[in-house]
Design an enzyme around this catalytic site. Structure first.
Site, mmCIF file in Angstrom:
data_model
loop_
_atom_site.group_PDB
_atom_site.id
_atom_site.type_symbol
_atom_site.label_atom_id
_atom_site.label_comp_id
_atom_site.label_asym_id
_atom_site.label_seq_id
_atom_site.Cartn_x
_atom_site.Cartn_y
_atom_site.Cartn_z
ATOM 1 N N ASN A 95 -5.757 -4.485 3.085
ATOM 2 C CA ASN A 95 -4.680 -3.492 3.126
ATOM 3 C C ASN A 95 -5.144 -2.084 2.766
ATOM 4 O O ASN A 95 -4.520 -1.107 3.160
ATOM 5 C CB ASN A 95 -3.527 -3.908 2.206
ATOM 6 C CG ASN A 95 -3.982 -4.409 0.864
ATOM 7 O OD1 ASN A 95 -4.865 -5.261 0.771
ATOM 8 N ND2 ASN A 95 -3.400 -3.901 -0.192
ATOM 9 N N HIS A 131 8.254 -6.525 6.781
ATOM 10 C CA HIS A 131 8.387 -5.081 6.575
ATOM 11 C C HIS A 131 7.154 -4.283 6.959
ATOM 12 O O HIS A 131 7.183 -3.053 6.951
ATOM 13 C CB HIS A 131 8.875 -4.755 5.148
ATOM 14 C CG HIS A 131 7.865 -4.870 4.057
ATOM 15 N ND1 HIS A 131 7.200 -3.783 3.548
ATOM 16 C CD2 HIS A 131 7.446 -5.936 3.350
ATOM 17 C CE1 HIS A 131 6.407 -4.187 2.565
ATOM 18 N NE2 HIS A 131 6.531 -5.487 2.427
ATOM 19 N N GLY A 159 5.783 -11.710 1.973
ATOM 20 C CA GLY A 159 4.401 -12.142 2.125
ATOM 21 C C GLY A 159 3.855 -12.748 0.840
ATOM 22 O O GLY A 159 3.084 -13.707 0.869
ATOM 23 N N CYS A 187 -1.911 2.060 -10.606
ATOM 24 C CA CYS A 187 -1.586 2.470 -11.973
ATOM 25 C C CYS A 187 -1.114 1.279 -12.778
ATOM 26 O O CYS A 187 -0.308 0.499 -12.331
ATOM 27 C CB CYS A 187 -0.568 3.586 -11.964
ATOM 28 S SG CYS A 187 1.067 3.180 -12.434
ATOM 29 N N GLN A 200 -1.195 -7.663 6.821
ATOM 30 C CA GLN A 200 -1.453 -6.318 7.362
ATOM 31 C C GLN A 200 -1.717 -6.310 8.862
ATOM 32 O O GLN A 200 -1.928 -5.230 9.432
ATOM 33 C CB GLN A 200 -2.642 -5.677 6.638
ATOM 34 C CG GLN A 200 -2.289 -5.119 5.283
ATOM 35 C CD GLN A 200 -1.229 -4.007 5.334
ATOM 36 O OE1 GLN A 200 -1.022 -3.359 6.348
ATOM 37 N NE2 GLN A 200 -0.540 -3.809 4.229
HETATM 38 N N1 PLP Z 1 -0.705 -9.122 1.379
HETATM 39 C C1 PLP Z 1 -1.105 -7.916 1.823
HETATM 40 C C2 PLP Z 1 -2.465 -7.762 2.415
HETATM 41 C C3 PLP Z 1 -0.258 -6.821 1.727
HETATM 42 O O1 PLP Z 1 -0.677 -5.623 2.142
HETATM 43 C C4 PLP Z 1 1.027 -7.018 1.175
HETATM 44 C C5 PLP Z 1 1.914 -5.840 1.084
HETATM 45 O O2 PLP Z 1 2.581 -5.500 0.237
HETATM 46 C C6 PLP Z 1 1.396 -8.287 0.729
HETATM 47 C C7 PLP Z 1 0.491 -9.323 0.841
HETATM 48 C C8 PLP Z 1 2.725 -8.550 0.094
HETATM 49 O O3 PLP Z 1 3.751 -8.611 1.044
HETATM 50 P P1 PLP Z 1 5.257 -8.511 0.526
HETATM 51 O O4 PLP Z 1 5.490 -7.100 0.158
HETATM 52 O O5 PLP Z 1 6.093 -8.927 1.694
HETATM 53 O O6 PLP Z 1 5.383 -9.455 -0.603
#
Ligand code: PLP
Length: 396
Positions: A153, A203, A74, A327, A181
């Site tokens: 998220n 994932h 993502g 963190c 999400q």
């Molecule tokens: N955008 C949101 C809102 C997410 O919750 C995440 C999760 O990690 C990501 C982007 C990034 O996705 P990825 O882990 O596939 O890079």
């Protein structure tokens, strides 16, 4: 610890890979290992499987298969979309995004600022929602892109993407949404939403980590981010991750088949979990709007308790959850999302995110409900300000 002994409440971080998905992808790690770009039939067959998977993920979001670009995650999808808008419109150096995006967007924006570009960071209110009028006012002649996540998220708050997309379209500004999400949680229709770009990550949808997609609307200007071979119709170089693409396709197919039932069940379970926690434990409040919200997400503040201490004690009971804090180099900083909402830092550091999936069970929720009240009581009795005992990242 095997996954049978864990009680998993962190599905916004990542999800269990569905057994059907593992089964679908395995042949591409064993017998079907050819290169999908090869001209001979051993490669062609593999190429056909990529084509089938592309059609399945396209169907999940009501896109045409040619509008799908497979990526590594993502994060890459969102980086690639923003990057493309800047390169294809060289005179435009202004980005509009929100203060509560995932770090994929936040860090891209910060890098853009360091390089001399400008970013308007649209604030949110106490409920975690943006003011669309404020966003509209921020659009300028030199705005290259507007990027607003479909759902947050950390809080699950859902943003009015159709309305924002319509404003951008009227002004001729490309619009990207990070929908990472939302797959398997909301019905997704890129045509109805009217977006130019949309990012997803497998994932979060019961497929493996390390595979994502970018929807790029037919006809939208495009400059590849990963430059190399002619894969993905010349829009992203690099030999395709065939097994994971097949896995993504299968996960999309499964999600489409059971979305309504899954979502209704997850929402009912989440509401029971959230309401029961608030009934059984004094001093608990929700961060963010009750609605519109993802059906699986609950972000709760436990007054006078350090989230990291709660998580440590939950972990001892086999319960996985995340804090509302991130963190940085060993020192805990409160969540940028909660801070942007005006949550005081000490409350942000007392907040826990619980997120469910189609595999979440009533028994898991019951275990949490049996365990959590005693943990909170113990921590409050020990000290109103428990020590910061653990470090854990939430920006997933
Ligand atoms: N955008 C949101 C809102 C997410 O919750 C995440 C999760 O990690 C990501 C982007 C990034 O996705 P990825 O882990 O596939 O890079």
């Amino acid at each position: 610890m095997s996954d049978e002994t864990i009680y998993y409440f962190d599905n916004n971080a990542t999800t269990r890979v569905a057994p059907e998905v593992v089964e679908a992808m395995l042949p591409y790690l064993t017998e079907q290992w050819g290169n999908p770009s090869s001209a001979y039939s051993f490669g062609n067959h593999v190429g056909e499987s990529v084509t089938e998977a592309r059609a399945k993920v396209a169907a999940l979001i009501n896109a045409a298969p040619r509008e799908i670009i497979f990526t590594s995650c993502g994060t890459e999808s969102s980086n690639a979309a923003l990057n493309s808008t800047l390169i294809t419109q060289p005179g435009k150096r202004h980005i509009i995004t929100t203060a509560v995006e995932h770090s994929a967007n936040i860090k891209f924006g910060q890098m853009h600022e360091k390089r001399g570009g400008e970013v308007s960071w649209i604030p949110v209110d106490r409920a975690g929602q943006i003011d669309v009028h404020e966003l509209q006012e921020a659009i300028r002649e030199d705005t290259a892109v507007v990027s607003v996540m479909l759902a947050n998220n950390e809080t699950g708050v859902v943003f009015p993407i159709e309305e924002i997309a319509a404003i951008c379209r009227a002004k001729g500004v490309p619009f990207h949404t990070d929908a990472v999400q939302t797959a398997g949680k909301l019905k997704l229709d890129v045509k109805a939403m009217g977006v130019d770009f949309l990012s997803l990550s497998a994932h979060k949808l019961h497929a493996p980590k390390g595979i994502g997609l970018l929807y790029a609307r037919q006809g939208v200007a495009w400059q590849p981010y990963v430059i190399g071979g002619g894969q993905e119709s010349g829009r992203r170089g690099g030999t395709e991750n065939v097994a994971y693409i097949v896995a993504f396709g299968k996960a999309a197919e499964l999600a489409m088949a059971s979305l309504k039932n899954d979502v209704d069940r997850i929402r009912t379970l989440r509401n029971r979990m959230e309401d029961s926690i608030m009934e059984r434990i004094p001093g608990v409040t929700r961060n963010g709007a009750r609605e519109p919200r993802l059906p699986n997400t609950s972000n709760l503040n436990f007054a006078d308790c350090e989230a990291e201490a709660i998580l440590l004690l939950l972990d001892r009971e086999g319960i996985c959850a995340s804090s509302g804090s991130a963190c940085t180099t060993g020192s805990l900083a409160p969540s940028h999302v909660l801070i942007a909402m005006g949550v005081p830092p000490e409350h942000a550091l007392s907040s826990v995110r619980l997120s469910l999936s189609k595999y979440s069970t009533a028994a898991e929720v019951d275990h949490l409900l049996d365990t959590l009240p005693a943990i909170i009581k113990k921590l409050r009795e020990a000290s109103p300000k428990t020590s910061r005992v653990a470090t854990q990242k939430i920006s997933q």
